[in-house]
Design a protein around this motif. Structure first.
Motif, PDB file in Angstrom:
ATOM      1  N   LEU A 116       0.824  -1.202   0.000  1.00 36.81           N
ATOM      2  CA  LEU A 116       0.000   0.000   0.000  1.00 36.81           C
ATOM      3  C   LEU A 116       0.862   1.258   0.000  1.00 36.81           C
ATOM      4  N   CYS A 117       1.941   1.266   0.786  1.00 36.09           N
ATOM      5  CA  CYS A 117       2.825   2.434   0.819  1.00 36.09           C
ATOM      6  C   CYS A 117       3.466   2.671  -0.547  1.00 36.09           C
ATOM      7  N   ALA A 118       3.926   1.612  -1.172  1.00 42.40           N
ATOM      8  CA  ALA A 118       4.534   1.756  -2.496  1.00 42.40           C
ATOM      9  C   ALA A 118       3.517   2.272  -3.506  1.00 42.40           C
ATOM     10  N   PHE A 119       2.296   1.782  -3.406  1.00 45.89           N
ATOM     11  CA  PHE A 119       1.224   2.246  -4.293  1.00 45.89           C
ATOM     12  C   PHE A 119       0.944   3.730  -4.072  1.00 45.89           C
ATOM     13  N   VAL A 176       7.994  -3.210  -5.921  1.00 44.81           N
ATOM     14  CA  VAL A 176       6.547  -3.284  -5.735  1.00 44.81           C
ATOM     15  C   VAL A 176       5.924  -1.967  -6.174  1.00 44.81           C
ATOM     16  N   ALA A 177       4.907  -2.044  -7.014  1.00 49.49           N
ATOM     17  CA  ALA A 177       4.228  -0.846  -7.521  1.00 49.49           C
ATOM     18  C   ALA A 177       5.196   0.124  -8.164  1.00 49.49           C
ATOM     19  N   GLY A 178       6.266  -0.415  -8.762  1.00 54.89           N
ATOM     20  CA  GLY A 178       7.224   0.445  -9.433  1.00 54.89           C
ATOM     21  C   GLY A 178       8.233   1.079  -8.516  1.00 54.89           C
ATOM     22  N   GLY A 179       8.232   0.730  -7.212  1.00 50.93           N
ATOM     23  CA  GLY A 179       9.165   1.341  -6.275  1.00 50.93           C
ATOM     24  C   GLY A 179       9.995   0.298  -5.569  1.00 50.93           C
ATOM     25  N   GLY A 180      11.293   0.496  -5.459  1.00 52.63           N
ATOM     26  CA  GLY A 180      12.176  -0.462  -4.825  1.00 52.63           C
ATOM     27  C   GLY A 180      12.210  -0.317  -3.324  1.00 52.63           C
ATOM     28  N   GLY A 181      13.066  -1.155  -2.707  1.00 49.84           N
ATOM     29  CA  GLY A 181      13.249  -1.086  -1.269  1.00 49.84           C
ATOM     30  C   GLY A 181      12.287  -1.937  -0.483  1.00 49.84           C
ATOM     31  N   VAL A 182      11.739  -2.996  -1.085  1.00 49.75           N
ATOM     32  CA  VAL A 182      10.802  -3.880  -0.407  1.00 49.75           C
ATOM     33  C   VAL A 182      11.429  -5.275  -0.319  1.00 49.75           C
TER      34      VAL A 182
END
Length: 323
Positions: free
Chosen positions: A10-13, A256-262
């Motif tokens: 959800l945060c990445a989204f 995730v959702a186009g953002g790294g660091g997960v």
């Protein structure tokens, strides 16, 4: 999906969808720190750029609330209404992050702010309560009722992966918005829009509930205003990637959702909580160097937060000569 993985998805989204500062697991009380907000979304205010120019770190509350200003430097103990050791700690902290600058006079430390703190740097604040499975709601109704009655944030939303029925909606305060979020497809359906909460009015903070009676305290407008600023500051300094990757060959960074660091675990086949699930006690653990992940770079690239501001100290140098 477990709640931790749901929260990161959800945060990445939201990081992709909103121009805002996001953080996880922050205290959401005025008199009590027992209420923890799952996700906090802080929208920029009119002077957001002034805040980003100071420091990427959280500025300590006592430094902001002290009588240390940006003009003439003053003896540090005269600027604080607290124990000397506490004042010294705050001065060291604020100096390290560039909010204070310090000089020695006759063996004493004199300090001043490197710039004026911009009170209106943030705008609306949204709190999101994550409950992927409404079949196991826990104290969900109580938690949301606390948020609504206190009115510390502008809006409150419940995010879930469950099918939402009318019975579900009837059990939570009508002021609370409801999202159905699918972490697999990264899609969101707005079931109910949140209502604006009266953040400028006094609020009632539920401290504790017992059989037959409830302990409450009134939070006046000044207390709420200071608590909102503290919440926004903590969100600015913390972010949502507030974990370290484990030294395990099974864990890798995933976009995730186009953002790294997960952190994604190949052995478990899902996103994992490194602090609680990873280590030698895990049957799939295979010792290795942690993945090289630059969460700050991801945050800097995807949000209005600034990882490496120029700072203000050099611009303020010598200001006391003109005051």
């Amino acid at each position: 999906m477990r709640e931790f993985g749901f929260e990161l998805h959800l945060c990445a989204f939201l990081e992709r969808e909103r121009d805002a500062v996001l953080a996880r697991q922050l205290g959401g009380g005025v008199h009590s720190s027992r209420r923890v907000l799952d996700v906090v979304c802080v929208e920029p205010g009119p002077n957001f750029a002034d805040r980003t120019a100071i420091t990427a770190e959280r500025i300590p509350d006592l430094a902001i609330e002290s009588d240390i200003g940006p003009g003439r430097a003053r003896y540090y103990r005269d600027g604080f209404d607290c124990r000397p050791d506490r004042a010294r700690h705050v001065v060291d902290w604020a100096t390290d992050i560039g909010f204070f600058e310090r000089e020695r006079r006759s063996g004493r430390d004199y300090v001043r702010q490197t710039c004026r703190y911009p009170d209106d740097w943030f705008g609306r604040v949204l709190a999101i309560e994550n409950k992927p499975d409404l079949g196991a709601p826990g104290d969900l109704e109580t938690q949301l009722r606390k948020d609504v009655r206190l009115g510390l944030v502008d809006e409150v939303v419940l995010a879930t992966a469950s099918h939402v029925t009318g019975a579900h909606l009837n059990r939570i305060p009508e002021e609370v918005g409801v999202w159905r979020f699918d972490p697999e497809t990264l899609s969101r359906e707005v079931i109910r829009e949140p209502m604006a909460l009266p953040v400028a009015d006094p609020g009632v903070e539920i401290i504790d509930e017992h059989a037959g009676w409830t302990e409450v305290r009134i939070a006046d407008t000044d207390q709420k205003s200071r608590a909102r600023r503290r919440l926004a500051e903590r969100a600015y300094g913390k972010g949502w990637r507030s974990y370290d990757f484990p030294g395990c060959a099974e864990v890798e960074d995933t976009a995730v959702a186009g953002g790294g660091g997960v952190p994604y675990c190949d052995w478990k086949g899902r996103v994992v909580d490194p602090g609680n699930e990873c280590g030698p006690d895990c049957p799939g653990f295979e010792e290795a160097d942690p993945p090289v992940v630059d969460g700050e770079a991801e945050r800097d690239r995807r949000t209005p937060w600034v990882a490496d501001p120029e700072g203000q100290a050099r611009r303020q140098s010598g200001l006391d000569r003109f005051t």
